[in-house]
Design an enzyme around this catalytic site. Sequence first.
Site, PDB file in Angstrom:
ATOM      1  CD  GLU A  80      -2.260  -1.116   2.959  1.00 12.37           C
ATOM      2  OE1 GLU A  80      -2.096  -0.126   3.701  1.00 12.37           O
ATOM      3  OE2 GLU A  80      -2.823  -2.151   3.325  1.00 12.37           O
ATOM      4  CE  LYS A  85       5.188   5.111   7.111  1.00 14.57           C
ATOM      5  NZ  LYS A  85       5.058   6.480   7.542  1.00 14.57           N
ATOM      6  CG  ASP A  89       4.055  12.376   5.419  1.00 16.39           C
ATOM      7  OD1 ASP A  89       4.073  12.000   6.612  1.00 16.39           O
ATOM      8  OD2 ASP A  89       4.894  13.145   4.935  1.00 16.39           O
ATOM      9  CE1 TYR A 123      -3.050   2.530   8.923  1.00 12.41           C
ATOM     10  CE2 TYR A 123      -3.206   4.467   7.520  1.00 12.41           C
ATOM     11  CZ  TYR A 123      -2.875   3.881   8.729  1.00 12.41           C
ATOM     12  OH  TYR A 123      -2.372   4.647   9.733  1.00 12.41           O
ATOM     13  CE  LYS A 157       9.695   7.231   5.776  1.00 12.33           C
ATOM     14  NZ  LYS A 157       9.748   7.391   7.194  1.00 12.33           N
ATOM     15  CB  CYS A 194       8.641  49.479   1.654  1.00 14.48           C
ATOM     16  SG  CYS A 194       7.677  48.565   0.440  1.00 14.48           S
ATOM     17  CB  CYS A 246       6.005  52.332  -1.303  1.00 15.89           C
ATOM     18  SG  CYS A 246       5.972  51.911   0.447  1.00 15.89           S
ATOM     19  CB  CYS A 254       5.502  48.047   3.855  1.00 16.31           C
ATOM     20  SG  CYS A 254       4.988  49.532   2.994  1.00 16.31           S
ATOM     21  CB  CYS A 277       2.842  50.059  -0.201  1.00 19.80           C
ATOM     22  SG  CYS A 277       4.088  48.988  -0.947  1.00 19.80           S
TER      23      CYS A 277
HETATM   24  S1  IVH Z   1      -0.287   0.204   9.010  1.00 21.57           S
HETATM   25  C1  IVH Z   1       0.779  -1.790  13.079  1.00 21.57           C
HETATM   26  N1  IVH Z   1      -0.542   1.288   6.667  1.00 21.57           N
HETATM   27  O1  IVH Z   1       2.625   5.158   9.231  1.00 21.57           O
HETATM   28  C2  IVH Z   1       1.036  -0.982  11.885  1.00 21.57           C
HETATM   29  N2  IVH Z   1       0.301   2.639   8.432  1.00 21.57           N
HETATM   30  O2  IVH Z   1       5.098   4.595  11.170  1.00 21.57           O
HETATM   31  C3  IVH Z   1      -0.111  -0.140  11.578  1.00 21.57           C
HETATM   32  N3  IVH Z   1       0.777   4.941   7.782  1.00 21.57           N
HETATM   33  O3  IVH Z   1       1.418   5.124  12.495  1.00 21.57           O
HETATM   34  C4  IVH Z   1       0.170   0.855  10.534  1.00 21.57           C
HETATM   35  N4  IVH Z   1       0.166   4.742   5.687  1.00 21.57           N
HETATM   36  O4  IVH Z   1       0.245   6.580  10.756  1.00 21.57           O
HETATM   37  C5  IVH Z   1      -0.156   1.475   7.934  1.00 21.57           C
HETATM   38  N5  IVH Z   1      -0.857   2.128   4.531  1.00 21.57           N
HETATM   39  C6  IVH Z   1      -0.488   2.299   5.798  1.00 21.57           C
HETATM   40  C7  IVH Z   1      -0.013   3.539   6.270  1.00 21.57           C
HETATM   41  C8  IVH Z   1       0.380   3.660   7.598  1.00 21.57           C
HETATM   42  C9  IVH Z   1       0.629   5.560   6.616  1.00 21.57           C
HETATM   43  C10 IVH Z   1       1.330   5.573   8.996  1.00 21.57           C
HETATM   44  C11 IVH Z   1       0.573   5.311  10.257  1.00 21.57           C
HETATM   45  C12 IVH Z   1       1.554   4.682  11.181  1.00 21.57           C
HETATM   46  C13 IVH Z   1       2.847   5.115  10.606  1.00 21.57           C
HETATM   47  C14 IVH Z   1       3.877   4.086  10.931  1.00 21.57           C
END
Ligand code: IVH
Length: 674
Positions: free
Chosen positions: A118, A120, A122, A230, A319, A413, A416, A431, A436
Site C-alpha cells: 500500500e 504510506k 503522510d 488501511y 521509504k 520598503c 514604496c 510596510c 504602497c
Molecule cells: S499500518 C501496526 N498502513 O505510518 C502498523 N500505516 O510509522 C499499523 N501509515 O502510524 C500501521 N500509511 O500513521 C499502515 N498504509 C499504511 C499507512 C500507515 C501511513 C502511517 C501510520 C503509522 C505510521 C507508521
Amino acid sequence: MSSKLSLSEAKKRIADLREDLRRHEYLYYVLNQPEIEDAEFDRRLRALQELEAWFPELITPDSPSQRVGGQPTSEFPSVRHPVPMLSLSNVYNEDEFREFDRRVSEGLGDQPFSYVCELKFDGVAVNLRFENGQFVQGTSRGDGQTGDDVTANLRTIRSLPLKLEADQPAKVVYVRGEVHMDRAGFAAMNREREEQGEPLFANPRNSTGGALKLLDPAAVARRPLKLTCYGLWFDGIAESGWKHSQSLKWLESAKLPIYTDWRLVDNIDAVFELWQEWEKLRPELPFDIDGVVIKVDDIGQQVRLGATAKSPRWATAYKFKAEAGKTRLLDITLQVGRTGNVTPVAELEPVQLAGTTVKRATLHNEDEIKRLDLHIGDFVTIEKGGDIIPKVIGVDLEMRPAGARFFKMPENCPVCDEQLTRPEGESAWRCVNNACPAQVQKNIEHFAFRGAMDIEGLGEKVVALLVDADLIRDYGDIYTLTLERLLPLERMAEKSAQNLLDGIEKSKEQPLERLIFALGIRHVGIGAARILAREFGSIDALILASVDDLIAIHDIGKTMAESIVDFFQNEKNRSIVEKLHSAGVRFEAEQSADRPAPLAGKIFVLTGTLEAFSREQAGDRIRALGGSVTSSVSKNTSFVVAGPGAGSKLKKAQELSVTVLDEAAFLKIITEIE
Ligand code: IVH
C-alpha cells in the site's frame, strides 16, 4: 410547510433525505465523482436541518446534519487503545528490505505467504471505533498505548461515514486510518492564512496534526481534512482466517475511504518494481506519501509473527528518498504581501526536485536567515514535497565561497520606500503604507479573486495594467471603469473589455459575506466574514460595531475585533467603502431562507413576569433568531419560558412534558447563540 407534516411523514422524509445526503457525501468525498452541485447538496442538507428542527426528537447522532456538533471543549479525554497503536519499522533500500523479508520467512518457518503493498500516507494515524455500524469514537495515536478522544473533530471529516452499511463482522470493529490533507487543499488554506496575515503551516502533515488538536469542532470543519483507511481489527479476526486484503475489500464495501490501488504480491521482486513505480507516481498524487507499506496478508500469520515493543514484525515501511537537493543561493529578494508583510525569498540556481524545477524558495523571515547563517552565494539544501513552497533547510558552511555576502534587511520598503517596522514580538517586518503599490495591487487582486467578489477577467495581469494606467487606485475605483476608459489600453480588445465590465456589474450582487471578505480586513477570512454577515446583516451595521460588540460574538477574537474597528476608522478605507456604496454594490444580506437562524423551527410560549425585559422584547429577540412565539401551549411547543406568577400555561407545559425554562436559563440560551 414542515409544521403540517405528521410525525410519521416527517420520519420518512428525514430518512429519505439522510440516505440521499449520505450517498452524495460518498460520491463526492470518497469516490470523487459528485453528481450534484455543492449548492444543491447544501440545499438538501438545510432541508434536513429544518425538518430536524421541527422534530428534534428524530435527531440521531449519525444524521449528516450532526457532523459539526457540540461546544468547544477544553481538553480531550484520554482513551486506552484496545490494541496498542504501533508504528512501522522502516527500510531504506533493497538490502534492508531483503533482510526484513528473510526475517518474515524465518518467523513463519518457511510457510508460503503473500504481501499486500500500500502507499504510506503522510498524515496522522487515528483509530475509529464502530459499534453496530455506528461511528462512536475516534482516537489519535498518542503514545501508542493511550491517545486523545478526538471524536467530535473526526466527525467533521465528510468522507468518514457516521454509519456503515456493510454487514458487520463483529459488534465492535476498529478501523485504522490516516487523516491527511491534499496538497491543493493545504495550499488554499495557507493562501487564505497568508491573506489574513496569519502564520503559515509548514506542510500538510503538521497542519493536520494541528487541526485534530483544535478544541472547536467548527474550526476543524473548516480545515481540508481527508481520511484514508488501511486497517481493520475486531475480536477474533485472526482466528476466523481473515486476510488483510479481505479487510481492505471490506472497508471499501463499508464505503469507508480507502486508496483502492493496493496490490497483493507473492515475491519480493514485485515489491521492488512497485516501489519504483509508486516513487514515480509520487509527484502526480494529490497528497503526500513517503513510502510503500508492505504487510503480510494473512492475519493469522501476522499474529504468529507478533511485534516488538515498537513495531510489528509483519509489516514495514519502505521509504522513498527525501526530496531534498543542493543548489546555490543567487540572491535574496523581498516580497511585499497584501497586508504589508515583507517576506525574504531565496533566488536559486535552478535545481530539479521531485520532478519540478525549483528557482525560488521561501525564507520565512529575517530571524530564519540569521538562524541558518545564510550568505548570498552560499550552497544551500532545499527541501520540497509536491507543490508545497520549497524551503531552504540548511547551508553548507564549508563550501562558502570567498565573496559570499551577508544579507542585511533593508530599512525601507523595496516597493514604496516607506520605513519598515517590526512590531514587538512579531517575526515579520511590515510596510505600513496602505498606498504602497505592492499592497494596492494585491488588495485589488484579493477583492476580485474567485473566493471574494469573483470578478471574471480581473486577474493579476489586468489589475497591473489598470493600476499602471492609473485607471484604478483602489478597489473602489473598479466600478468607475467604462468601455471608453478601457479601450485605449494596449492588449484590451473590445470583447474582453466588455466581458470585464459584465463581470464587474455582476459582482455588485455578491452576497454580503463575500463583500466583507473582499474588503481585505486583516485577520478576516471567509469564515469570519460569514459570521459577521450573519450577525450584522449589512456593512452599515458592521461599521457601527465596537470592539465589545464584536468580541461578544462567538468565534470573533480580540485581534480580529480590533482589526475590524481599525479598518473602518481609517478615513481612506471609509471613502473606498463609500465608493462601493455609491456604485450600487449590495451592502445588505439577502433576506432569504438561507440565512442561518439558530432558533429556526423553535416555538416559544412566554408566561409570567420577566424581569430583564418585557415579553415584547423577549419575543423580538426570539424572532430575530428565527424562532417564533405563540400564546398557547401545545405538544408542538419547544419551550415555555415561565417567570414568577405563571399559571395555567406552566401547568399545561408540565402535563405535556414541554421543556420549561426560567428567565435565567432562557437568557443563557439566547445570549449564547446570539
Ligand atoms: S499500518 C501496526 N498502513 O505510518 C502498523 N500505516 O510509522 C499499523 N501509515 O502510524 C500501521 N500509511 O500513521 C499502515 N498504509 C499504511 C499507512 C500507515 C501511513 C502511517 C501510520 C503509522 C505510521 C507508521
